[in-house]
Structure formats: C-alpha cells, structure tokens
Design a protein around this motif. Structure first.
Motif, PDB file in Angstrom:
ATOM      1  N   ARG A  94       0.831  -1.216   0.000  1.00  0.00           N
ATOM      2  CA  ARG A  94       0.000   0.000   0.000  1.00  0.00           C
ATOM      3  C   ARG A  94       0.859   1.258   0.000  1.00  0.00           C
ATOM      4  N   GLN A  95       1.950   1.242   0.749  1.00  0.00           N
ATOM      5  CA  GLN A  95       2.851   2.400   0.771  1.00  0.00           C
ATOM      6  C   GLN A  95       3.485   2.619  -0.604  1.00  0.00           C
ATOM      7  N   LYS A  96       3.943   1.536  -1.227  1.00  0.00           N
ATOM      8  CA  LYS A  96       4.559   1.657  -2.550  1.00  0.00           C
ATOM      9  C   LYS A  96       3.532   2.128  -3.569  1.00  0.00           C
ATOM     10  N   LEU A  97       2.325   1.600  -3.484  1.00  0.00           N
ATOM     11  CA  LEU A  97       1.264   2.026  -4.388  1.00  0.00           C
ATOM     12  C   LEU A  97       0.954   3.510  -4.191  1.00  0.00           C
ATOM     13  N   SER A  98       0.961   3.958  -2.965  1.00  0.00           N
ATOM     14  CA  SER A  98       0.735   5.375  -2.672  1.00  0.00           C
ATOM     15  C   SER A  98       1.843   6.233  -3.281  1.00  0.00           C
ATOM     16  N   GLU A  99       3.074   5.766  -3.215  1.00  0.00           N
ATOM     17  CA  GLU A  99       4.189   6.485  -3.845  1.00  0.00           C
ATOM     18  C   GLU A  99       3.973   6.595  -5.350  1.00  0.00           C
ATOM     19  N   PHE A 100       3.575   5.488  -5.977  1.00  0.00           N
ATOM     20  CA  PHE A 100       3.319   5.489  -7.419  1.00  0.00           C
ATOM     21  C   PHE A 100       2.208   6.474  -7.755  1.00  0.00           C
ATOM     22  N   HIS A 101       1.115   6.417  -7.000  1.00  0.00           N
ATOM     23  CA  HIS A 101      -0.016   7.318  -7.261  1.00  0.00           C
ATOM     24  C   HIS A 101       0.390   8.770  -7.045  1.00  0.00           C
ATOM     25  N   GLY A 102       1.186   9.023  -6.024  1.00  0.00           N
ATOM     26  CA  GLY A 102       1.669  10.375  -5.763  1.00  0.00           C
ATOM     27  C   GLY A 102       2.564  10.903  -6.866  1.00  0.00           C
ATOM     28  N   ALA A 103       3.244   9.985  -7.563  1.00  0.00           N
ATOM     29  CA  ALA A 103       4.115  10.370  -8.674  1.00  0.00           C
ATOM     30  C   ALA A 103       3.336  10.495  -9.987  1.00  0.00           C
ATOM     31  N   GLY A 104       2.018  10.256  -9.928  1.00  0.00           N
ATOM     32  CA  GLY A 104       1.187  10.418 -11.126  1.00  0.00           C
ATOM     33  C   GLY A 104       0.837   9.122 -11.831  1.00  0.00           C
ATOM     34  N   TYR A 105       1.252   7.996 -11.293  1.00  0.00           N
ATOM     35  CA  TYR A 105       0.959   6.696 -11.907  1.00  0.00           C
ATOM     36  C   TYR A 105      -0.238   6.073 -11.209  1.00  0.00           C
ATOM     37  N   GLU A 106      -1.401   6.666 -11.422  1.00  0.00           N
ATOM     38  CA  GLU A 106      -2.605   6.289 -10.689  1.00  0.00           C
ATOM     39  C   GLU A 106      -3.257   5.011 -11.181  1.00  0.00           C
ATOM     40  N   HIS A 107      -2.867   4.512 -12.320  1.00  0.00           N
ATOM     41  CA  HIS A 107      -3.494   3.314 -12.867  1.00  0.00           C
ATOM     42  C   HIS A 107      -2.874   2.020 -12.342  1.00  0.00           C
ATOM     43  N   VAL A 108      -1.757   2.079 -11.666  1.00  0.00           N
ATOM     44  CA  VAL A 108      -1.093   0.885 -11.140  1.00  0.00           C
ATOM     45  C   VAL A 108      -1.931   0.324  -9.986  1.00  0.00           C
ATOM     46  N   THR A 109      -2.094  -1.008  -9.976  1.00  0.00           N
ATOM     47  CA  THR A 109      -2.875  -1.661  -8.931  1.00  0.00           C
ATOM     48  C   THR A 109      -1.969  -2.503  -8.040  1.00  0.00           C
ATOM     49  N   ILE A 110      -2.503  -2.875  -6.895  1.00  0.00           N
ATOM     50  CA  ILE A 110      -1.755  -3.753  -5.990  1.00  0.00           C
ATOM     51  C   ILE A 110      -1.481  -5.096  -6.662  1.00  0.00           C
ATOM     52  N   ALA A 111      -2.446  -5.605  -7.415  1.00  0.00           N
ATOM     53  CA  ALA A 111      -2.264  -6.893  -8.096  1.00  0.00           C
ATOM     54  C   ALA A 111      -1.096  -6.828  -9.087  1.00  0.00           C
ATOM     55  N   GLU A 112      -0.992  -5.745  -9.844  1.00  0.00           N
ATOM     56  CA  GLU A 112       0.107  -5.588 -10.795  1.00  0.00           C
ATOM     57  C   GLU A 112       1.444  -5.461 -10.074  1.00  0.00           C
ATOM     58  N   LEU A 113       1.439  -4.715  -8.994  1.00  0.00           N
ATOM     59  CA  LEU A 113       2.657  -4.537  -8.209  1.00  0.00           C
ATOM     60  C   LEU A 113       3.078  -5.859  -7.569  1.00  0.00           C
ATOM     61  N   TRP A 114       2.118  -6.638  -7.096  1.00  0.00           N
ATOM     62  CA  TRP A 114       2.397  -7.938  -6.493  1.00  0.00           C
ATOM     63  C   TRP A 114       2.982  -8.892  -7.538  1.00  0.00           C
ATOM     64  N   GLU A 115       2.410  -8.893  -8.725  1.00  0.00           N
ATOM     65  CA  GLU A 115       2.918  -9.734  -9.816  1.00  0.00           C
ATOM     66  C   GLU A 115       4.368  -9.365 -10.137  1.00  0.00           C
ATOM     67  N   TYR A 116       4.645  -8.070 -10.190  1.00  0.00           N
ATOM     68  CA  TYR A 116       6.009  -7.613 -10.446  1.00  0.00           C
ATOM     69  C   TYR A 116       6.954  -8.086  -9.341  1.00  0.00           C
ATOM     70  N   CYS A 117       6.533  -7.963  -8.093  1.00  0.00           N
ATOM     71  CA  CYS A 117       7.386  -8.374  -6.968  1.00  0.00           C
ATOM     72  C   CYS A 117       7.706  -9.858  -7.033  1.00  0.00           C
ATOM     73  N   GLN A 118       6.724 -10.667  -7.350  1.00  0.00           N
ATOM     74  CA  GLN A 118       6.971 -12.107  -7.456  1.00  0.00           C
ATOM     75  C   GLN A 118       8.003 -12.398  -8.545  1.00  0.00           C
ATOM     76  N   TRP A 119       7.885 -11.710  -9.658  1.00  0.00           N
ATOM     77  CA  TRP A 119       8.860 -11.882 -10.741  1.00  0.00           C
ATOM     78  C   TRP A 119      10.246 -11.420 -10.293  1.00  0.00           C
ATOM     79  N   LEU A 120      10.302 -10.270  -9.639  1.00  0.00           N
ATOM     80  CA  LEU A 120      11.567  -9.706  -9.181  1.00  0.00           C
ATOM     81  C   LEU A 120      12.256 -10.622  -8.177  1.00  0.00           C
TER      82      LEU A 120
END
Length: 89
Positions: A14-40
């Motif tokens: 949620r904190q990382k998603l808030s950072e993304f939204h604050g930077a103007g990337y409001e379309h990113v979702t927790i599910a997308e971020l979670w998928e990226y983390c698993q890959w990373l």
C-alpha cells in the motif's frame, strides 16, 4: 495472494502504491505490483520474507514499467489484439 502474504506485505504494498499514485501513476494496482514483486524476487533469488519486503520498498516506477514493457514484448498477442494502451502512457 495468500492471507499471510496480505498480512506480511500489505502495508509495504500500500505504501509503494501510494508512492506510485503520488508520482502520477494512478493506474497501477496492488495486483500488478504484487505480480512484479513475485517476478523480481524469483529473478534475484530472494528467499527470506524480510529481504523480499526490503526489495519491495526499493522498487521505483522505472523498474516497474521496464517490467511491464518486457511483458508486452514477450506476450503472444499481436498489437492489434491488445485493446488498451492508456496504462503505458
């Protein structure tokens, strides 16, 4: 996402998603971020949950969107079959 993953990683996501939204990337979702983390985590072979959470906290929008571009380039659909590119801009 399993219940214990939500419990352990939820606040960091949620904190990382808030950072993304604050930077103007409001379309990113927790599910997308979670998928990226698993890959990373699999790419960097990070096993410990504490190390995974620390790596999540270091993710930047540039890292995330580089991953998104890789996914699009390796996806089997042609560009005509894809419907919406607005999340890339």
């Amino acid at each position: 996402m399993k219940w214990w993953e939500k419990w352990y990683f939820g606040k960091s996501l949620r904190q990382k998603l808030s950072e993304f939204h604050g930077a103007g990337y409001e379309h990113v979702t927790i599910a997308e971020l979670w998928e990226y983390c698993q890959w990373l985590w699999s790419k960097k072979k990070v096993q410990k949950k504490s190390d995974q959470r620390q790596l999540l906290q270091q993710v930047t929008p540039y890292d995330f969107f580089d991953y998104q571009q890789i996914q699009i380039r390796t996806h089997q659909e042609s560009l005509q079959e894809m419907e919406d590119f607005s999340d890339l801009f």
